[in-house]
Design a protein around this motif. Sequence first.
Motif, PDB file in Angstrom:
ATOM      1  N   HIS A 121       0.863  -1.187   0.000  1.00 23.45           N
ATOM      2  CA  HIS A 121       0.000   0.000   0.000  1.00 23.45           C
ATOM      3  C   HIS A 121       0.901   1.240   0.000  1.00 23.45           C
ATOM      4  O   HIS A 121       1.056   1.902   1.022  1.00 23.45           O
ATOM      5  CB  HIS A 121      -0.926  -0.039   1.229  1.00 23.45           C
ATOM      6  CG  HIS A 121      -2.145   0.812   1.098  1.00 23.45           C
ATOM      7  ND1 HIS A 121      -3.428   0.308   1.194  1.00 23.45           N
ATOM      8  CD2 HIS A 121      -2.305   2.136   0.871  1.00 23.45           C
ATOM      9  CE1 HIS A 121      -4.317   1.291   1.040  1.00 23.45           C
ATOM     10  NE2 HIS A 121      -3.647   2.416   0.854  1.00 23.45           N
ATOM     11  N   PHE A 122       1.547   1.476  -1.095  1.00 27.18           N
ATOM     12  CA  PHE A 122       2.439   2.634  -1.353  1.00 27.18           C
ATOM     13  C   PHE A 122       3.740   2.594  -0.552  1.00 27.18           C
ATOM     14  O   PHE A 122       4.581   3.478  -0.716  1.00 27.18           O
ATOM     15  CB  PHE A 122       1.782   3.992  -1.020  1.00 27.18           C
ATOM     16  CG  PHE A 122       0.394   4.246  -1.537  1.00 27.18           C
ATOM     17  CD1 PHE A 122      -0.174   3.466  -2.527  1.00 27.18           C
ATOM     18  CD2 PHE A 122      -0.354   5.325  -1.041  1.00 27.18           C
ATOM     19  CE1 PHE A 122      -1.460   3.725  -3.001  1.00 27.18           C
ATOM     20  CE2 PHE A 122      -1.626   5.596  -1.512  1.00 27.18           C
ATOM     21  CZ  PHE A 122      -2.187   4.791  -2.490  1.00 27.18           C
ATOM     22  N   ASP A 123       3.909   1.615   0.363  1.00 24.59           N
ATOM     23  CA  ASP A 123       4.945   1.739   1.394  1.00 24.59           C
ATOM     24  C   ASP A 123       6.203   0.939   1.063  1.00 24.59           C
ATOM     25  O   ASP A 123       6.592   0.021   1.795  1.00 24.59           O
ATOM     26  CB  ASP A 123       4.388   1.340   2.770  1.00 24.59           C
ATOM     27  CG  ASP A 123       3.761  -0.061   2.777  1.00 24.59           C
ATOM     28  OD1 ASP A 123       3.381  -0.562   1.695  1.00 24.59           O
ATOM     29  OD2 ASP A 123       3.653  -0.661   3.864  1.00 24.59           O
ATOM     30  N   HIS A 334     -13.980  19.458   1.382  1.00 27.72           N
ATOM     31  CA  HIS A 334     -12.814  19.223   2.243  1.00 27.72           C
ATOM     32  C   HIS A 334     -11.698  18.539   1.458  1.00 27.72           C
ATOM     33  O   HIS A 334     -10.547  18.901   1.557  1.00 27.72           O
ATOM     34  CB  HIS A 334     -13.221  18.370   3.452  1.00 27.72           C
ATOM     35  CG  HIS A 334     -14.446  18.888   4.123  1.00 27.72           C
ATOM     36  ND1 HIS A 334     -14.428  19.998   4.930  1.00 27.72           N
ATOM     37  CD2 HIS A 334     -15.743  18.486   4.064  1.00 27.72           C
ATOM     38  CE1 HIS A 334     -15.656  20.235   5.361  1.00 27.72           C
ATOM     39  NE2 HIS A 334     -16.467  19.338   4.841  1.00 27.72           N
ATOM     40  N   ARG A 335     -12.079  17.567   0.668  1.00 29.29           N
ATOM     41  CA  ARG A 335     -11.083  16.813  -0.095  1.00 29.29           C
ATOM     42  C   ARG A 335     -10.946  17.374  -1.505  1.00 29.29           C
ATOM     43  O   ARG A 335      -9.991  17.084  -2.208  1.00 29.29           O
ATOM     44  CB  ARG A 335     -11.474  15.318  -0.137  1.00 29.29           C
ATOM     45  CG  ARG A 335     -10.382  14.384  -0.672  1.00 29.29           C
ATOM     46  CD  ARG A 335      -9.140  14.494   0.169  1.00 29.29           C
ATOM     47  NE  ARG A 335      -8.055  13.632  -0.266  1.00 29.29           N
ATOM     48  CZ  ARG A 335      -7.193  13.927  -1.238  1.00 29.29           C
ATOM     49  NH1 ARG A 335      -7.310  15.062  -1.920  1.00 29.29           N
ATOM     50  NH2 ARG A 335      -6.211  13.103  -1.530  1.00 29.29           N
ATOM     51  N   GLY A 336     -11.950  18.161  -1.926  1.00 35.31           N
ATOM     52  CA  GLY A 336     -11.905  18.717  -3.279  1.00 35.31           C
ATOM     53  C   GLY A 336     -12.273  17.693  -4.341  1.00 35.31           C
ATOM     54  O   GLY A 336     -11.952  17.875  -5.515  1.00 35.31           O
ATOM     55  N   TRP A 337     -12.921  16.632  -3.937  1.00 29.40           N
ATOM     56  CA  TRP A 337     -13.288  15.594  -4.887  1.00 29.40           C
ATOM     57  C   TRP A 337     -14.768  15.673  -5.216  1.00 29.40           C
ATOM     58  O   TRP A 337     -15.610  15.853  -4.316  1.00 29.40           O
ATOM     59  CB  TRP A 337     -12.982  14.199  -4.308  1.00 29.40           C
ATOM     60  CG  TRP A 337     -11.523  13.857  -4.265  1.00 29.40           C
ATOM     61  CD1 TRP A 337     -10.516  14.508  -4.906  1.00 29.40           C
ATOM     62  CD2 TRP A 337     -10.904  12.777  -3.545  1.00 29.40           C
ATOM     63  NE1 TRP A 337      -9.309  13.896  -4.638  1.00 29.40           N
ATOM     64  CE2 TRP A 337      -9.516  12.833  -3.814  1.00 29.40           C
ATOM     65  CE3 TRP A 337     -11.383  11.765  -2.718  1.00 29.40           C
ATOM     66  CZ2 TRP A 337      -8.606  11.928  -3.269  1.00 29.40           C
ATOM     67  CZ3 TRP A 337     -10.484  10.849  -2.180  1.00 29.40           C
ATOM     68  CH2 TRP A 337      -9.105  10.931  -2.458  1.00 29.40           C
ATOM     69  N   GLU A 338     -15.072  15.511  -6.505  1.00 24.91           N
ATOM     70  CA  GLU A 338     -16.476  15.469  -6.922  1.00 24.91           C
ATOM     71  C   GLU A 338     -17.143  14.228  -6.331  1.00 24.91           C
ATOM     72  O   GLU A 338     -16.534  13.162  -6.242  1.00 24.91           O
ATOM     73  CB  GLU A 338     -16.577  15.434  -8.460  1.00 24.91           C
ATOM     74  CG  GLU A 338     -18.019  15.382  -8.944  1.00 24.91           C
ATOM     75  CD  GLU A 338     -18.168  15.368 -10.473  1.00 24.91           C
ATOM     76  OE1 GLU A 338     -17.211  15.729 -11.190  1.00 24.91           O
ATOM     77  OE2 GLU A 338     -19.264  14.976 -10.922  1.00 24.91           O
ATOM     78  N   SER A 363     -13.736  -1.968  -2.798  1.00 26.89           N
ATOM     79  CA  SER A 363     -12.727  -2.142  -1.756  1.00 26.89           C
ATOM     80  C   SER A 363     -12.416  -0.843  -1.009  1.00 26.89           C
ATOM     81  O   SER A 363     -11.796  -0.888   0.060  1.00 26.89           O
ATOM     82  CB  SER A 363     -11.449  -2.727  -2.365  1.00 26.89           C
ATOM     83  OG  SER A 363     -11.169  -2.136  -3.608  1.00 26.89           O
ATOM     84  N   GLU A 364     -12.801   0.295  -1.569  1.00 23.33           N
ATOM     85  CA  GLU A 364     -12.749   1.576  -0.848  1.00 23.33           C
ATOM     86  C   GLU A 364     -13.770   2.513  -1.461  1.00 23.33           C
ATOM     87  O   GLU A 364     -13.957   2.551  -2.686  1.00 23.33           O
ATOM     88  CB  GLU A 364     -11.379   2.273  -0.966  1.00 23.33           C
ATOM     89  CG  GLU A 364     -10.293   1.721  -0.104  1.00 23.33           C
ATOM     90  CD  GLU A 364      -8.976   2.506  -0.238  1.00 23.33           C
ATOM     91  OE1 GLU A 364      -8.998   3.744  -0.448  1.00 23.33           O
ATOM     92  OE2 GLU A 364      -7.917   1.858  -0.141  1.00 23.33           O
ATOM     93  N   ASN A 365     -14.371   3.288  -0.570  1.00 23.07           N
ATOM     94  CA  ASN A 365     -15.268   4.372  -0.961  1.00 23.07           C
ATOM     95  C   ASN A 365     -15.432   5.120   0.356  1.00 23.07           C
ATOM     96  O   ASN A 365     -15.438   4.502   1.418  1.00 23.07           O
ATOM     97  CB  ASN A 365     -16.610   3.768  -1.441  1.00 23.07           C
ATOM     98  CG  ASN A 365     -17.679   4.798  -1.801  1.00 23.07           C
ATOM     99  OD1 ASN A 365     -18.811   4.736  -1.320  1.00 23.07           O
ATOM    100  ND2 ASN A 365     -17.345   5.717  -2.674  1.00 23.07           N
TER     101      ASN A 365
HETATM  102  C1  BGP Z   1      -6.978   5.979  -1.344  1.00 25.04           C
HETATM  103  C2  BGP Z   1      -5.900   5.229  -0.611  1.00 25.04           C
HETATM  104  C3  BGP Z   1      -6.035   5.258   0.865  1.00 25.04           C
HETATM  105  C4  BGP Z   1      -6.629   6.528   1.462  1.00 25.04           C
HETATM  106  C5  BGP Z   1      -7.765   7.100   0.623  1.00 25.04           C
HETATM  107  C6  BGP Z   1      -8.224   8.483   1.021  1.00 25.04           C
HETATM  108  O1  BGP Z   1      -6.499   6.397  -2.571  1.00 25.04           O
HETATM  109  O2  BGP Z   1      -5.860   3.877  -1.005  1.00 25.04           O
HETATM  110  O3  BGP Z   1      -4.782   4.913   1.395  1.00 25.04           O
HETATM  111  O4  BGP Z   1      -5.684   7.395   1.881  1.00 25.04           O
HETATM  112  O5  BGP Z   1      -7.419   7.131  -0.738  1.00 25.04           O
HETATM  113  O6  BGP Z   1      -7.425   9.468   0.430  1.00 25.04           O
HETATM  114  P1  BGP Z   1      -6.698  10.612   1.253  1.00 25.04           P
HETATM  115  O7  BGP Z   1      -6.112   9.948   2.437  1.00 25.04           O
HETATM  116  O8  BGP Z   1      -5.661  11.157   0.339  1.00 25.04           O
HETATM  117  O9  BGP Z   1      -7.742  11.625   1.568  1.00 25.04           O
END
Ligand code: BGP
Length: 461
Positions: A121-123, A334-338, A363-365
Amino acid sequence: MKYQFADDFWWGSATSAPQSEGAAARDGKSQNIFDYWYEIAPERFHHQVGPSETSTFYDHFQQDVLLLKTLGHNSFRTSISWSRLIPQGDGEVNPKAVAFYNAMIDSLLAQGITPFINLHHFDMPLCMQQQGGWESRTVVEAYARYAKTCFSLFGDRVSHWFTFNEPIVPVEAGYLNDLHYPCVVDFKRAIAVAYHSVLAHAKAVNEFRALGDQGSIGIILNLSPTYPRSDSQEDRIAAHYADLLLNKSFLDPVTKGRYPEDLVNLLRANDLLPQTAPEDAQLIADGVVDILGVNYYQPRRVKAKSGYQASDPVTMPDDLFSFYEMPGRKINPHRGWEIYEKGLYDILMDLKENYGNIPCYISENGMGVEGEEAFIGASGRVEDDYRIDFIRDHLKWLHQALSEGANCKGYHLWTFIDCWSWLNAYKNRYGLVRLERESQRRTIKKSGYWFAETARQNGFD
Ligand code: BGP
């Protein structure tokens, strides 16, 4: 209307080792690239809060696993930290890391929560980065051995494996946009990084299958559906290029076992092809996943690059397209995401129609919000109705896709507890549980209770 999901639908959440464990310099763990980058450039991190300041999962995983149970989880994803398990990157295994991951996996299983384990995970371990990171085939080989070690150590209890989370992020953030270490801006090197990540993925898949372990192996991709600004040919071509470079560059090799011809032609025409070896094509063909994890946060809207000529040389991706902010879009400021819930449906239908309806899950949302203390109510919990709306509205589109035959097996939220984020530290909070950083106190938010109830009922009204 009742939104009902299958009895065996996966309800849960995701996190990663570097964002949750802490103990960044303890019990034999070596530095990863974020630990190192923070040491040399703390100003690049929000409020100079670095990767050692996490939600302390390493020390509090038992308590957190009980929380996961309370939150209705039947499954939970985290990652193994390569630099904790094999501090030199290759070779000797750290017994304290083995003990920690064993105990963590066992406590999940004891609560009836299925562990989903991701390997990267990026690490990147710093010592591996110093050998070239994903630009180097030596590192690819070391990663394959690390993957095999994980399967051998934990495969008796873990049956849901993932090779990478969002492998395009190190490419974009680390080698194109100066957002993550090593802060390189070079398209050709970025392509080598992407290509070697796919090779590493395929090698791990092969190792997994060679061991004959039960279970499945997949990869987690951040698939942003790409929408052109308009129906004009120019905008559609721009969207096609963005999709090729930013989605299909990983999606096609890992699900079809080969790269799209258009992508290969584009790179060849611009002298950007990575160095390949004769055996690579078969390796990639054998690396097709059993299951795809889909991370979805936002759509990608694209317009033609002004002045773009098809004959122009391409030196960076943005020679081919520009990003576009749709007027009137709904946004998480806050995140600037649509926020575009239907995007989730569009991805699932694309996978159904163009990718053989490969088994997948979300797997993420999730929704990162700043200043959540302002929403703490009289009872002391965060009244995050906006997060409930966000999850529910995405689940409605997921449900619609399922009713049209999508092969989506679950939904994991990012994330169960407010966590450290790469550049934003604790600016935006994503959790179902609030974390007080000083005391490490955990308090379930309103969304946590809603999520638990939804999971228990396999749906909502
Ligand atoms: C995804 C990553 C996560 C997490 C999430 C939220 O892209 O897999 O690790 O960080 O985004 O994004 P952020 O933390 O940049 O707000």
